[in-house]
Design a protein around this motif. Structure first.
Motif, PDB file in Angstrom:
ATOM      1  N   VAL A   1       0.821  -1.249  -0.063  1.00 39.84           N
ATOM      2  CA  VAL A   1       0.121   0.220   0.317  1.00 39.84           C
ATOM      3  C   VAL A   1       1.344   1.556   0.229  1.00 39.84           C
ATOM      4  O   VAL A   1       1.896   1.037   0.999  1.00 39.84           O
ATOM      5  N   ARG A   2       0.768   2.145  -0.749  1.00 39.69           N
ATOM      6  CA  ARG A   2       1.164   3.690  -1.159  1.00 39.69           C
ATOM      7  C   ARG A   2       0.914   4.589  -1.582  1.00 39.69           C
ATOM      8  O   ARG A   2      -0.648   4.927  -1.656  1.00 39.69           O
ATOM      9  N   ALA A   3       0.755   5.599  -0.046  1.00 41.79           N
ATOM     10  CA  ALA A   3       0.362   6.617   0.003  1.00 41.79           C
ATOM     11  C   ALA A   3       0.983   7.690  -0.402  1.00 41.79           C
ATOM     12  O   ALA A   3       1.969   8.343   0.491  1.00 41.79           O
ATOM     13  N   ARG A   4       0.435   9.070  -1.200  1.00 37.00           N
ATOM     14  CA  ARG A   4       1.146   9.881  -1.354  1.00 37.00           C
ATOM     15  C   ARG A   4       0.669  11.023  -1.279  1.00 37.00           C
ATOM     16  O   ARG A   4      -0.703  11.047  -1.852  1.00 37.00           O
ATOM     17  N   VAL A   5       0.772  12.147  -0.762  1.00 36.36           N
ATOM     18  CA  VAL A   5       0.443  13.042   0.153  1.00 36.36           C
ATOM     19  C   VAL A   5       1.007  14.595  -1.142  1.00 36.36           C
ATOM     20  O   VAL A   5       2.538  14.580  -0.780  1.00 36.36           O
ATOM     21  N   ALA A   6       0.666  15.784  -0.801  1.00 34.11           N
ATOM     22  CA  ALA A   6       1.174  16.976  -1.804  1.00 34.11           C
ATOM     23  C   ALA A   6       1.255  18.041   0.256  1.00 34.11           C
ATOM     24  O   ALA A   6       0.030  17.882   0.373  1.00 34.11           O
ATOM     25  N   MET A   7       1.906  18.500   0.005  1.00 30.71           N
ATOM     26  CA  MET A   7       2.180  18.581   1.280  1.00 30.71           C
ATOM     27  C   MET A   7       2.157  19.997   1.179  1.00 30.71           C
ATOM     28  O   MET A   7       2.030  21.112   2.248  1.00 30.71           O
ATOM     29  N   GLY A   8       2.240  20.889  -0.044  1.00 32.17           N
ATOM     30  CA  GLY A   8       2.515  22.556  -0.368  1.00 32.17           C
ATOM     31  C   GLY A   8       4.246  22.711  -0.521  1.00 32.17           C
ATOM     32  O   GLY A   8       4.736  22.319  -0.566  1.00 32.17           O
ATOM     33  N   GLU A   9       4.006  24.782  -0.173  1.00 35.49           N
ATOM     34  CA  GLU A   9       5.575  25.206  -0.617  1.00 35.49           C
ATOM     35  C   GLU A   9       6.518  25.367   0.257  1.00 35.49           C
ATOM     36  O   GLU A   9       5.402  26.034   1.169  1.00 35.49           O
ATOM     37  N   VAL A  10       7.366  25.190   1.284  1.00 35.93           N
ATOM     38  CA  VAL A  10       8.068  25.917   1.441  1.00 35.93           C
ATOM     39  C   VAL A  10       9.288  26.642   1.096  1.00 35.93           C
ATOM     40  O   VAL A  10       8.942  26.942  -0.154  1.00 35.93           O
ATOM     41  N   LEU A  11       9.424  27.589   1.694  1.00 39.45           N
ATOM     42  CA  LEU A  11      10.621  28.630   0.830  1.00 39.45           C
ATOM     43  C   LEU A  11      12.359  28.301   1.199  1.00 39.45           C
ATOM     44  O   LEU A  11      12.523  28.647   0.031  1.00 39.45           O
ATOM     45  N   ARG A  12      12.691  27.276   2.093  1.00 38.75           N
ATOM     46  CA  ARG A  12      14.062  27.029   2.701  1.00 38.75           C
ATOM     47  C   ARG A  12      14.035  25.480   2.597  1.00 38.75           C
ATOM     48  O   ARG A  12      13.385  24.387   3.030  1.00 38.75           O
ATOM     49  N   PRO A  13      15.332  25.065   2.169  1.00 32.79           N
ATOM     50  CA  PRO A  13      15.642  24.016   2.489  1.00 32.79           C
ATOM     51  C   PRO A  13      15.282  23.563   4.091  1.00 32.79           C
ATOM     52  O   PRO A  13      14.866  22.436   4.041  1.00 32.79           O
ATOM     53  N   GLU A  14      15.457  23.968   5.090  1.00 30.13           N
ATOM     54  CA  GLU A  14      15.629  23.507   6.613  1.00 30.13           C
ATOM     55  C   GLU A  14      13.683  23.189   6.608  1.00 30.13           C
ATOM     56  O   GLU A  14      13.425  22.851   7.432  1.00 30.13           O
TER      57      GLU A  14
ATOM     58  N   PHE B   1      10.371  25.049  -2.985  1.00 30.57           N
ATOM     59  CA  PHE B   1      10.182  23.984  -2.706  1.00 30.57           C
ATOM     60  C   PHE B   1       8.809  23.790  -2.634  1.00 30.57           C
ATOM     61  O   PHE B   1       8.196  23.359  -1.853  1.00 30.57           O
ATOM     62  N   ASP B   2       8.284  22.716  -3.198  1.00 29.87           N
ATOM     63  CA  ASP B   2       6.595  22.182  -3.642  1.00 29.87           C
ATOM     64  C   ASP B   2       7.495  20.714  -2.045  1.00 29.87           C
ATOM     65  O   ASP B   2       8.603  19.984  -2.945  1.00 29.87           O
ATOM     66  N   THR B   3       6.702  19.948  -1.892  1.00 24.18           N
ATOM     67  CA  THR B   3       6.566  19.193  -1.162  1.00 24.18           C
ATOM     68  C   THR B   3       5.718  17.774  -1.081  1.00 24.18           C
ATOM     69  O   THR B   3       4.509  18.479  -0.811  1.00 24.18           O
ATOM     70  N   TYR B   4       6.021  16.825  -0.736  1.00 20.21           N
ATOM     71  CA  TYR B   4       5.538  15.873  -0.792  1.00 20.21           C
ATOM     72  C   TYR B   4       6.013  14.643   0.230  1.00 20.21           C
ATOM     73  O   TYR B   4       7.208  15.044   0.722  1.00 20.21           O
ATOM     74  N   LEU B   5       4.992  13.351   0.692  1.00 18.64           N
ATOM     75  CA  LEU B   5       5.374  12.747   2.054  1.00 18.64           C
ATOM     76  C   LEU B   5       4.880  10.972   1.162  1.00 18.64           C
ATOM     77  O   LEU B   5       3.561  11.259   0.462  1.00 18.64           O
ATOM     78  N   VAL B   6       5.385  10.637   1.418  1.00 12.52           N
ATOM     79  CA  VAL B   6       5.071   8.960   0.450  1.00 12.52           C
ATOM     80  C   VAL B   6       5.370   8.335   1.889  1.00 12.52           C
ATOM     81  O   VAL B   6       6.050   7.880   2.545  1.00 12.52           O
ATOM     82  N   LEU B   7       4.507   7.381   2.365  1.00 12.22           N
ATOM     83  CA  LEU B   7       4.035   6.533   2.780  1.00 12.22           C
ATOM     84  C   LEU B   7       4.129   5.279   2.371  1.00 12.22           C
ATOM     85  O   LEU B   7       3.397   4.976   1.589  1.00 12.22           O
ATOM     86  N   GLN B   8       4.746   4.615   1.999  1.00 13.68           N
ATOM     87  CA  GLN B   8       4.919   2.711   1.453  1.00 13.68           C
ATOM     88  C   GLN B   8       4.493   1.204   3.011  1.00 13.68           C
ATOM     89  O   GLN B   8       5.347   1.460   3.084  1.00 13.68           O
ATOM     90  N   LEU B   9       4.097   0.887   2.456  1.00  8.46           N
ATOM     91  CA  LEU B   9       3.724  -0.520   3.289  1.00  8.46           C
ATOM     92  C   LEU B   9       3.509  -1.446   2.138  1.00  8.46           C
ATOM     93  O   LEU B   9       3.146  -1.826   1.631  1.00  8.46           O
ATOM     94  N   SER B  10       4.846  -2.575   3.025  1.00  2.00           N
ATOM     95  CA  SER B  10       4.367  -4.379   2.724  1.00  2.00           C
ATOM     96  C   SER B  10       5.065  -5.180   3.434  1.00  2.00           C
ATOM     97  O   SER B  10       5.441  -5.185   4.127  1.00  2.00           O
ATOM     98  N   GLY B  11       4.470  -6.112   3.020  1.00  2.00           N
ATOM     99  CA  GLY B  11       4.142  -7.326   3.656  1.00  2.00           C
ATOM    100  C   GLY B  11       3.595  -8.127   2.990  1.00  2.00           C
ATOM    101  O   GLY B  11       3.407  -8.751   1.425  1.00  2.00           O
ATOM    102  N   SER B  12       3.752  -9.660   4.340  1.00  2.00           N
ATOM    103  CA  SER B  12       3.014 -11.327   2.896  1.00  2.00           C
ATOM    104  C   SER B  12       1.725 -10.651   3.751  1.00  2.00           C
ATOM    105  O   SER B  12       0.751 -10.238   3.777  1.00  2.00           O
ATOM    106  N   ARG B  13       1.308 -12.491   2.824  1.00  2.00           N
ATOM    107  CA  ARG B  13      -0.197 -12.489   3.039  1.00  2.00           C
ATOM    108  C   ARG B  13      -0.392 -11.929   4.704  1.00  2.00           C
ATOM    109  O   ARG B  13      -2.310 -11.855   5.303  1.00  2.00           O
ATOM    110  N   GLU B  14      -0.231 -12.926   5.532  1.00  2.00           N
ATOM    111  CA  GLU B  14      -0.645 -12.622   6.744  1.00  2.00           C
ATOM    112  C   GLU B  14      -0.540 -11.245   7.773  1.00  2.00           C
ATOM    113  O   GLU B  14      -1.017 -11.406   9.077  1.00  2.00           O
TER     114      GLU B  14
END
Length: 248
Positions: A52-65, A120-133
């Motif tokens: 399962v992979r979730a991706r969301v645009a988090m908006g714009e920020v100005l600095r790398p920090e 910077f346009d920012t994005y967050l991605v969460l990926q969940l991987s596993g077996s049938r169990e």
């Protein structure tokens, strides 16, 4: 595999790239992994793995920090252990990521900052991987993450892929028949089909859930692909929504 096989693989890889960057319909996606797994197993396959992979645009920020702080903040909100080390892709894209395993589920967390006109346009991605169990636990984690994002007025784009195995090697016609039986169970309509001597991929739409992407001006939220194993394993099947985003 022949020339057409190579073109088919290329087309599928391009589709994955498109779904990664293209906005999907903005509606909340409920977990569907269990439904897909049941459908796959009812067709005669043995369930093997889930992603399962979730991706969301988090908006714009100005600095790398600020990209780094965003990664830190959301890791804390989602209770993800994170040791922040910035990575660079193409000398520009900022990336902060971590991978860990919990109750048999591999969790990958990633925040990226893509340069755009001095910000910077920012994005967050969460990926969940596993077996049938680990299927039910994956759905629990998905719901927890989705709730946290929704509480902050973010609705992630979610893709779900289930992989299974038929214990016999199937002809292309047999593979197509299996895929259409899955389509029938999910009340899906076929929109596009690609195939060669060992692979069949069919894309379509089911009314059983809402999120979709556009395919030639039509709604697409289901893709099923089969691949005859080159060894002695049998025939692999992958079911994905809205599109397959894993190698099969």
């Amino acid at each position: 595999m022949g020339k057409w096989s190579g073109l088919l693989v290329l087309a599928l890889l391009l589709a994955v790239c498109v779904v990664y960057w293209m906005p999907a319909q903005a509606s909340e996606a409920k977990p569907v992994a269990n439904k897909l797994m049941q459908t796959l197993e009812n067709s005669g396959a043995t369930g093997v793995s889930i992603q399962v992979r979730a991706r969301v645009a988090m908006g714009e920020v100005l600095r790398p920090e600020e990209v780094k702080e965003l990664a830190r903040t959301w890791a804390k909100k989602l209770e993800i252990p994170l040791s922040l080390d910035g990575e660079s892709q193409n000398s520009n894209v900022l990336m902060y990521r971590t991978t860990y395993t919990q109750n048999g589920v591999s969790v990958r967390y990633e925040v990226t900052g893509v340069p755009k006109n001095g910000s910077f346009d920012t994005y967050l991605v969460l990926q969940l991987s596993g077996s049938r169990e680990s299927l039910l636990y994956i759905e629990q984690i998905q719901e927890t993450f989705a709730k946290a994002l929704k509480n902050a007025d973010f609705i992630p784009q979610i893709s779900t892929c289930i992989r299974g195995l038929y214990n016999v090697k199937m002809s292309v016609d047999q593979q197509g028949g299996k895929i259409m039986s899955i389509f029938a169970t999910l009340q899906a309509t076929e929109l596009e089909r690609l195939q060669d001597e060992t692979v069949v991929s069919i894309s379509g739409h089911t009314p059983l859930w809402e999120p979709f992407i556009a395919l030639n001006g039509q709604k697409m939220n289901l893709q099923v692909a089969t691949h005859r194993d080159s060894g002695n394993a049998g025939t692999w099947v992958t079911v994905g929504t809205p599109i397959i985003t894993v190698e099969y």
